[in-house]
Scaffold this active site. Structure first.
Site, PDB file in Angstrom:
ATOM      1  N   GLU A 151      32.547  35.941  33.671  1.00 32.24           N
ATOM      2  CA  GLU A 151      32.144  37.345  33.672  1.00 32.24           C
ATOM      3  C   GLU A 151      32.034  37.889  32.255  1.00 32.24           C
ATOM      4  OE1 GLU A 151      33.608  38.836  38.040  1.00 32.24           O
ATOM      5  OE2 GLU A 151      34.970  39.201  36.385  1.00 32.24           O
ATOM      6  N   CYS A 164      32.341  42.434  26.075  1.00 34.94           N
ATOM      7  CA  CYS A 164      33.560  41.653  26.261  1.00 34.94           C
ATOM      8  C   CYS A 164      33.141  40.321  26.871  1.00 34.94           C
ATOM      9  CB  CYS A 164      34.519  42.404  27.181  1.00 34.94           C
ATOM     10  SG  CYS A 164      36.017  41.493  27.598  1.00 34.94           S
ATOM     11  N   CYS A 171      41.902  30.156  32.967  1.00 33.73           N
ATOM     12  CA  CYS A 171      42.790  30.242  31.813  1.00 33.73           C
ATOM     13  C   CYS A 171      44.116  29.587  32.162  1.00 33.73           C
ATOM     14  CB  CYS A 171      43.019  31.714  31.436  1.00 33.73           C
ATOM     15  SG  CYS A 171      44.061  31.962  29.970  1.00 33.73           S
ATOM     16  N   CYS A 175      49.183  34.582  32.530  1.00 33.30           N
ATOM     17  CA  CYS A 175      49.737  35.949  32.485  1.00 33.30           C
ATOM     18  C   CYS A 175      49.808  36.504  33.901  1.00 33.30           C
ATOM     19  CB  CYS A 175      48.874  36.842  31.599  1.00 33.30           C
ATOM     20  SG  CYS A 175      48.714  36.255  29.897  1.00 33.30           S
ATOM     21  N   CYS A 178      47.302  39.213  35.181  1.00 30.68           N
ATOM     22  CA  CYS A 178      45.892  38.961  34.933  1.00 30.68           C
ATOM     23  C   CYS A 178      45.284  38.121  36.047  1.00 30.68           C
ATOM     24  CB  CYS A 178      45.718  38.254  33.584  1.00 30.68           C
ATOM     25  SG  CYS A 178      44.007  37.877  33.179  1.00 30.68           S
ATOM     26  N   CYS A 400      40.593  45.672  32.030  1.00 32.51           N
ATOM     27  CA  CYS A 400      41.514  44.678  31.489  1.00 32.51           C
ATOM     28  C   CYS A 400      42.356  44.054  32.598  1.00 32.51           C
ATOM     29  CB  CYS A 400      42.414  45.333  30.446  1.00 32.51           C
ATOM     30  SG  CYS A 400      43.610  44.218  29.709  1.00 32.51           S
TER      31      CYS A 400
END
Length: 424
Positions: A151, A164, A171, A175, A178, A400
């Protein structure tokens, strides 16, 4: 932000008509911006748990500078390649290298043949596009040539626009707040795939800033990120200033030091989220690999060395997600103030209220009064320059922590949520 998202041409600079077809039933051969590939479905995406990207991809993007250089040679590359890139950047309708006006650009015939036979103008497509109800944020689902999706988000502020971009599929940093972290690591993007995101974003709005804060840990894909930044800095291509490029990291200490040495003009953002090791590992499990004292040493070194290089005061942004009753309490704010105060004017703190998203943890956004008090403590008690981030794109899962390939507010191509796994 509430309300339903809407889809349309944005920024007064429409894409070719085919580019939004992903929002109406899946990519078809010849549809979308970029390379053509067979039709795919979301149902197929769910059939490959644990999938990984291949190390060698069948199509080569013309944005892969090192491969183009090797193919065409020094003389042709130095004289003509930048004219080709500039044409593609400026002409949204030019989707194939065969459509480049080679004669008008005075590109030699042998170079034209090498590029048309061995490279593609785009190896990615825009599979899906959403715009926030406020009209200030556009989220693109960019499909890679092997069927994986990432994205890209474009945020339009008054007088400037920011892209962004993603650097990985998934990933490995994990986190807990996230959505991307729930995917695990699937693979790195090539430099060309990162640059193609930027080209697509620049067609939504003229870019002034690029932030590497999308899917993935940029410093775990250092070579591709550096190559894409070099393209952004090049005056013959995007001509961005280093101060308008920000690389965000959870805290990969050796790579922070490498960034300081090799790209001192680029801004650094560190996702800190806690003032002590125990709490940080609770929020960011992989933080155990780089203890907080080591991370702070790297931050101090970057601040010291980059300020000396460019005379800028604040060269580091400290990102801090505020999660209710986890890290938003006054006592935590005071501990953070003690940690950051020695940085002085070398950094500023960006407070980010948690955005609800699909993660296993039962996290909640902070109360407004908690955000206000946290900000007051940082500024008035410790003198830390602090901002509260204005979130954009929550209604399209573009804010975010929300990037995990959920396309189109209950609609989209086939409904349901994408997973970052390949469409086959």
């Amino acid at each position: 932000f509430g309300g339903r998202s809407r889809r349309r041409s944005v920024g007064g600079r429409p894409f070719p008509p085919q580019c939004a077809r992903g929002a109406q039933g899946g990519a078809r051969k010849g549809s979308g911006v970029g390379a053509s590939r067979p039709a795919t479905t979301r149902k197929a995406a769910m059939a490959a748990p644990g999938a990984r990207r291949a190390k060698v991809l069948p199509l080569t993007s013309v944005w892969e500078e090192d491969k183009v250089h090797e193919a065409v040679g020094n003389t042709h590359f130095a004289k003509h390649m930048f004219k080709v890139w500039r044409h593609l950047i400026r002409n949204a309708d030019c989707q194939r290298l065969e459509d480049v006006p080679w004669r008008e650009l005075s590109v030699p015939k042998p170079m034209e043949r090498i590029l048309c036979d061995g490279f593609h103008a785009y190896t990615c497509t825009i599979f899906h596009m959403d715009e926030s109800v406020r009209g200030d944020t556009t989220k693109m689902v960019v499909r890679l040539q092997d069927g994986f999706d990432v994205e890209t988000v474009v945020m339009r502020h008054r007088g400037r626009s920011t892209a962004c971009v993603s650097s990985q599929v998934g990933c490995k940093m994990g986190c807990k707040f996230c959505a991307t972290g729930t995917l695990g690591i699937i693979g790195n993007l090539t430099a060309g795939e990162i640059i193609e995101q930027i080209v697509f974003a620049n067609r939504v709005a003229q870019l002034r800033n690029v932030v590497y804060m999308g899917m993935g840990e940029p410093l775990n894909n250092m070579s591709s990120v550096q190559a894409s930044i070099n393209a952004l800095l090049d005056q013959r291509r995007f001509s961005l200033k280093g101060s308008h490029i920000t690389v965000s990291t959870v805290g990969v200490v050796p790579r922070i030091r490498q960034l300081t040495r090799e790209m001192p003009d680029v801004r650094l953002a560190v996702s800190l989220h806690a003032p002590n090791q125990r709490l940080r590992e609770d929020i960011v499990p992989t933080a155990g690999a780089y203890p907080l004292p080591d991370l702070m040493d790297a931050i101090f070194e970057h601040s010291r060395d980059t300020r000396r290089t460019k005379g800028d005061l604040r060269t580091i942004m400290i990102e801090y997600i505020l999660i209710r009753d986890v890290n938003d309490m006054p006592e935590v704010a005071r501990e953070l103030g003690e940690l950051l105060q020695p940085l002085g004017q070398g950094a500023y703190l960006n407070l980010i209220p948690y955005n609800p998203t699909d993660v296993p943890e039962d996290y909640r956004p902070p109360l407004p009064e908690a955000v206000t008090e946290f900000h007051r403590i940082m500024v008035h008690d410790y003198g830390v320059y602090t901002k509260i981030r204005k979130e954009m794109g929550q209604d399209i899962d573009g804010a975010c922590g929300q990037l995990a390939l959920k396309a189109g507010g209950g609609g989209g191509a086939g409904g349901g949520a994408a997973t970052g796994r390949p469409r086959s």
